[in-house]
Design a protein around this motif. Sequence first.
Motif, PDB file in Angstrom:
ATOM      1  N   PHE A  30      -3.492  17.137   2.077  1.00 19.10           N
ATOM      2  CA  PHE A  30      -4.684  16.340   1.809  1.00 19.10           C
ATOM      3  C   PHE A  30      -4.263  14.966   1.312  1.00 19.10           C
ATOM      4  N   VAL A  31      -5.120  13.988   1.556  1.00 20.45           N
ATOM      5  CA  VAL A  31      -4.888  12.633   1.074  1.00 20.45           C
ATOM      6  C   VAL A  31      -5.278  12.589  -0.407  1.00 20.45           C
ATOM      7  N   LEU A  32      -4.312  12.296  -1.263  1.00 18.87           N
ATOM      8  CA  LEU A  32      -4.596  12.185  -2.693  1.00 18.87           C
ATOM      9  C   LEU A  32      -5.313  10.872  -2.985  1.00 18.87           C
ATOM     10  N   PHE A  33      -4.824   9.788  -2.384  1.00 23.07           N
ATOM     11  CA  PHE A  33      -5.504   8.497  -2.486  1.00 23.07           C
ATOM     12  C   PHE A  33      -5.048   7.596  -1.364  1.00 23.07           C
ATOM     13  N   ASP A  34      -5.855   6.604  -1.061  1.00 18.67           N
ATOM     14  CA  ASP A  34      -5.549   5.604  -0.031  1.00 18.67           C
ATOM     15  C   ASP A  34      -6.173   4.295  -0.503  1.00 18.67           C
ATOM     16  N   VAL A  35      -5.352   3.404  -1.038  1.00 17.76           N
ATOM     17  CA  VAL A  35      -5.871   2.179  -1.642  1.00 17.76           C
ATOM     18  C   VAL A  35      -5.217   0.944  -1.027  1.00 17.76           C
ATOM     19  N   PRO A  59     -13.516   7.100  -8.268  1.00 22.16           N
ATOM     20  CA  PRO A  59     -13.793   7.228  -6.835  1.00 22.16           C
ATOM     21  C   PRO A  59     -12.629   6.822  -5.945  1.00 22.16           C
ATOM     22  N   MET A  60     -11.589   6.210  -6.522  1.00 23.37           N
ATOM     23  CA  MET A  60     -10.414   5.858  -5.731  1.00 23.37           C
ATOM     24  C   MET A  60      -9.551   7.084  -5.430  1.00 23.37           C
ATOM     25  N   MET A  61      -9.749   8.142  -6.204  1.00 26.41           N
ATOM     26  CA  MET A  61      -9.050   9.404  -5.963  1.00 26.41           C
ATOM     27  C   MET A  61      -9.883  10.276  -5.026  1.00 26.41           C
ATOM     28  N   ASN A  62      -9.226  11.153  -4.304  1.00 30.01           N
ATOM     29  CA  ASN A  62      -9.923  12.094  -3.435  1.00 30.01           C
ATOM     30  C   ASN A  62     -10.692  13.084  -4.307  1.00 30.01           C
ATOM     31  N   MET A 150      -3.808   8.343 -10.978  1.00 32.93           N
ATOM     32  CA  MET A 150      -2.472   7.895 -10.596  1.00 32.93           C
ATOM     33  C   MET A 150      -2.242   6.475 -11.098  1.00 32.93           C
ATOM     34  N   HIS A 151      -1.005   6.184 -11.515  1.00 33.29           N
ATOM     35  CA  HIS A 151      -0.620   4.849 -11.953  1.00 33.29           C
ATOM     36  C   HIS A 151       0.461   4.325 -11.013  1.00 33.29           C
ATOM     37  N   LEU A 152       0.247   3.137 -10.475  1.00 29.33           N
ATOM     38  CA  LEU A 152       1.200   2.498  -9.569  1.00 29.33           C
ATOM     39  C   LEU A 152       1.809   1.310 -10.298  1.00 29.33           C
ATOM     40  N   ARG A 179      -1.077  -1.702   0.921  1.00 28.81           N
ATOM     41  CA  ARG A 179      -1.861  -0.485   1.125  1.00 28.81           C
ATOM     42  C   ARG A 179      -0.925   0.681   0.829  1.00 28.81           C
ATOM     43  N   MET A 180      -1.318   1.540  -0.096  1.00 32.35           N
ATOM     44  CA  MET A 180      -0.510   2.713  -0.411  1.00 32.35           C
ATOM     45  C   MET A 180      -1.342   3.970  -0.221  1.00 32.35           C
ATOM     46  N   THR A 181      -0.730   4.938   0.447  1.00 30.96           N
ATOM     47  CA  THR A 181      -1.367   6.218   0.697  1.00 30.96           C
ATOM     48  C   THR A 181      -0.403   7.325   0.313  1.00 30.96           C
ATOM     49  N   VAL A 182      -0.886   8.305  -0.431  1.00 31.21           N
ATOM     50  CA  VAL A 182      -0.090   9.489  -0.751  1.00 31.21           C
ATOM     51  C   VAL A 182      -0.798  10.717  -0.188  1.00 31.21           C
ATOM     52  N   VAL A 183      -0.065  11.461   0.624  1.00 29.48           N
ATOM     53  CA  VAL A 183      -0.564  12.704   1.209  1.00 29.48           C
ATOM     54  C   VAL A 183       0.227  13.861   0.613  1.00 29.48           C
ATOM     55  N   GLN A 184      -0.474  14.821   0.047  1.00 28.25           N
ATOM     56  CA  GLN A 184       0.166  16.001  -0.535  1.00 28.25           C
ATOM     57  C   GLN A 184       0.283  17.087   0.530  1.00 28.25           C
TER      58      GLN A 184
END
Length: 206
Positions: A30-35, A59-62, A150-152, A179-184
């Motif tokens: 699943f996509v954890l976030f996509d910002v 709302p930035m988190m899934n 999440m903290h970037l 643009r950063m996307t993390v998929v778990q």
Amino acid sequence: MHKRNLLLPAFAPFLLLFVASVSLCRAEQFVLFDVTFTFTKEQADNSKPSPSHYYVRGPMMNAERPKDWTAPVDYRNGTAHVRLEVLEKPEGGEATTWSVCYIPNKGQNHGYGCFNTDVYKDAGVFEKDIPMTKFWQNGDIVWSEGIKEMHLVIKDNSGGKGHAHKRTDHGKFFPTKVRMTVVQVSAGAKYDPKLLPNPPADTEKK
């Protein structure tokens, strides 16, 4: 004709099981976030509670991320696939990286854990897979209680405390747009790029 009709009901359960297995494999990520965001020196200086941090919250988190990352699907022993698309970066080719930090609903010891993106010097797309049991302080998170935010953190290539906003030559880092996307991805499953949102979410307008 009758034989064919008799064979179909007998075969159907196996067909359904196969389809269900394929669907399950595809669903085990699943996509954890996509910002997508621009980060300036002023924003880095004034981000609260910590400078150089971009905060992925609310709302930035899934909203459909699991509450328990250990069961019934085991994400805790899976991998994180990070895709970093550097859209804008100052000239000069200064080595840059981001620490990607998981902030749990319940922590222990230091209470959070982080991995780093690849080091990059120019705009482009950078992707990697990170084992969830290998990154810094991953054991300080109670994974069965889920992830809150999440903290970037934008950094140079000098190590853990190399926050970009502290550099006297900060113009080599700011402003930047990424643009950063993390998929778990669950334990035993393989990252499927088809899940990547396209076009990217325009989080700058939120």
